[in-house]
Each structure stands twice: as structure tokens, then as C-alpha cells.
Design a protein around this motif. Structure first.
Motif, short mmCIF file in Angstrom:
data_model
loop_
_atom_site.label_atom_id
_atom_site.label_comp_id
_atom_site.label_asym_id
_atom_site.label_seq_id
_atom_site.Cartn_x
_atom_site.Cartn_y
_atom_site.Cartn_z
N UNK A 1 0.85 -1.19 0.00
CA UNK A 1 0.00 0.00 0.00
C UNK A 1 0.89 1.24 0.00
N UNK A 2 0.51 2.21 -0.79
CA UNK A 2 1.29 3.45 -0.87
C UNK A 2 0.50 4.60 -0.27
N UNK A 3 1.13 5.29 0.69
CA UNK A 3 0.52 6.46 1.32
C UNK A 3 1.49 7.63 1.17
N UNK A 4 1.39 8.37 0.06
CA UNK A 4 2.38 9.40 -0.26
C UNK A 4 2.56 10.47 0.82
N UNK A 5 1.48 10.88 1.47
CA UNK A 5 1.60 11.94 2.48
C UNK A 5 2.47 11.49 3.65
#
Length: 304
Positions: free
Chosen positions: A44-48
Motif C-alpha cells: 500500500x502506498x501512502x504518499x503523504x
């Protein structure tokens, strides 16, 4: 109830063939192996949150002066293409420096293919739930794993860009190693008509692991990443370098047949050639190549 990505992976031709006994295993055994590997690969990618990680990593990042070249080649493709970045691999800091160059210029963050040795402990949780890194078992021959990996990457490319290192691991000698074809094949299998491969080259004045890699030259065994990380932190004292990230002209792959081994291999060699042409030769590399034991200054200057 299966989620969308699991359903999509299970519906792919090679996975169906494996589940039906085409590679030996069948029934619950085959299904359990696919599900186990799929759970391992899931990311899962969570950029913030990923951007916020720059702050605890600042003691290392501030020692690396980032420079980029030809980023406009990437920006020109963003609106119309799915991007797969293929880079040489010099240091563990590549995973930080190259994505941050993209993030600094508001370019959508790619998923990153990284060795599974980086996924232990708290760092593994960050990779799995924040950075969007996909753990790669580099040397496995298990068909269940290879089929699941290619199917998962192909499905993820329908929504995300990808950043990977065709060499499979860091170059301990500084030479560009032969490219592996697994992720090239996975990208081609995504069936994205607008997919392009962006060759990328990264060069440092001095990599953070220089004291470790220079003594070894050739990788003899996989050391625990926690041990390498501790050594990197120790050698970071007094460390300062420049990192040059150069982006090449995107290579369209619409005419490459993913079922042809020769065409996939030719593509991998083409990309490797582009990466080599982009690589910036810095003064420290020239000095290191010319240096010999007990060499005189006059001889050293003539060799350079």
C-alpha cells in the motif's frame, strides 16, 4: 469475499494454469501457495506519510546533494503514459534519492521493487504500508512465486507506475550488471498500450556503503540488512556526496511480444544500453579506476 486485486490475479492465464495443475501442484496446495505469495507481495502506498519520513531520514538525506537531468522527459509523458522506470543500482540510498527527485517535482510516486531483505522489522512495515515497495525474492525458482509476482505486478501497473532495478541487486564493483528479465516480462504482461520504459542512471561521488563494498567487490552472501544499516549509520559521520539522477528518453514497448523470450531479452539489453549511456562518470570514479598500490602522483595523473 476476495478483493479486486486478488480476483484479477486469480483470473490471469498463467495463474489459472498453475491452479489447474499445469506446474505440478494442484487443488488446495496450489491455491494456498498462490495466496501466501500474494499476501507477501501486497503493498500500500501512502504518499503523504511517505513525505513525512524525510524528516527522521534528514541526517542522511542532508548529506546527499541531489541533482537531476532531463526530468522534462518524464514530465512530458505523465498525462498520456504508464511509466516503468528502470535504473542501475549503486546503493541502498537509491531507494530514497530517486523517488525523492520525482516527489520534489510533484511527479506521481511509483511503486518500488525492492529486495525482500529490506522488509524485516519496522522498516518492513514502512515499506509494506507506506512507501508502496514490493518485496522481491531475487533467486527463487518456485513457479508459484514467479507466476504470482508477474501477475501481481501486471495488475498493479494498471493503476500505478513502477520503479525497479533490472540488475536485481547493487553492483559491488560499480560495473553495470546484466539485466534480469522477470519484471520486464511482468510489465509487458500488463497489456497497457500506453506503457513506456524510462531508463534512469544514478551516480554518486561516493556511495554511503563505500567502505563495505570496496573491500568485497563481488557479493559473496546476503548479509542481514539491519547489520548493513548499522554500518551505514556509522560511516555516515563525515559523509558528503552528490547524487546525479539522469532520465533517458522513454522507450515504447507496444511492439514487444511478452511471450517471446528473445524479444523480452532484447528489450532488457536495450534498456541496459540506454542506462549505461546515461551514466555520469564522476571524478571519483576516474580516480578509483586509475589508482594502483604504491602508484606515484605522476603515474596516477598519466593514467587519468
Amino acid at each position: 469475499m476476495l478483493d479486486d486485486i486478488t480476483q484479477a490475479v486469480l483470473a490471469r492465464e498463467e495463474v489459472i494454469k498453475y491452479l489447474s495443475g499445469g506446474y505440478g501442484a494442484r487443488g488446495d496446495e496450489a491455491r494456498d501457495r498462490i495466496f501466501a505469495y500474494l499476501e507477501e507481495l501486497r503493498t500500500t502506498q501512502r504518499p503523504s506519510i511517505y513525505r513525512a519520513l524525510q524528516h527522521p531520514l534528514y541526517p542522511i538525506l542532508r548529506k546527499i546533494d541531489r541533482h537531476h537531468e532531463h526530468l522534462e522527459r518524464v514530465q512530458a509523458c505523465l498525462g498520456s503514459h504508464r511509466l516503468v522506470y528502470a535504473s542501475n543500482h549503486k546503493s541502498h540510498t537509491d531507494y530514497l534519492v530517486e523517488p525523492l527527485v520525482l516527489d520534489d517535482h510533484d511527479i506521481r510516486p511509483p511503486l518500488i521493487a525492492a529486495g525482500i531483505n529490506l522488509f524485516g522489522g519496522p522498516l518492513g512495515l514502512i515499506h509494506k504500508h507506506v512507501t508502496g515497495a514490493i518485496p522481491i525474492r531475487r533467486n527463487t525458482k518456485d513457479p508459484a512465486y514467479l507466476i504470482t509476482l508477474k501477475a501481481y505486478v501486471a495488475e498493479m501497473l494498471k493503476k500505478h507506475d513502477l520503479f525497479f532495478y533490472p540488475e536485481g541487486g547493487r553492483s559491488y564493483s560499480g560495473e553495470l550488471k546484466a539485466a534480469k528479465t522477470g519484471l520486464f516480462h511482468a510489465a509487458l504482461s500488463a497489456d497497457c498500450p500506453n506503457l513506456v520504459i524510462v531508463p534512469v542512471a544514478i551516480a554518486y561521488d561516493l556511495v554511503l556503503e563505500d567502505h563495505i563494498l570496496a573491500r568485497q567487490r563481488v557479493k559473496k552472501q546476503q548479509r542481514p540488512f539491519t547489520r548493513e544499516l548499522a554500518e551505514m549509520v556509522r560511516y555516515a559521520v563525515g559523509y558528503q556526496t552528490r547524487a546525479f539522477v539522469t532520465f533517458g528518453t522513454p522507450i515504447p514497448v507496444s511492439g514487444v511480444d511478452p511471450h517471446s523470450r528473445s524479444e523480452v531479452l532484447d528489450l532488457a539489453r536495450t534498456v541496459r544500453g540506454h542506462i549505461g549511456a546515461l551514466y555520469k562518470v564522476l571524478p571519483t570514479a576516474l580516480f578509483a579506476a586509475a589508482m594502483r598500490p604504491s602508484v606515484t602522483r605522476k603515474d596516477l595523473e598519466s593514467r587519468i
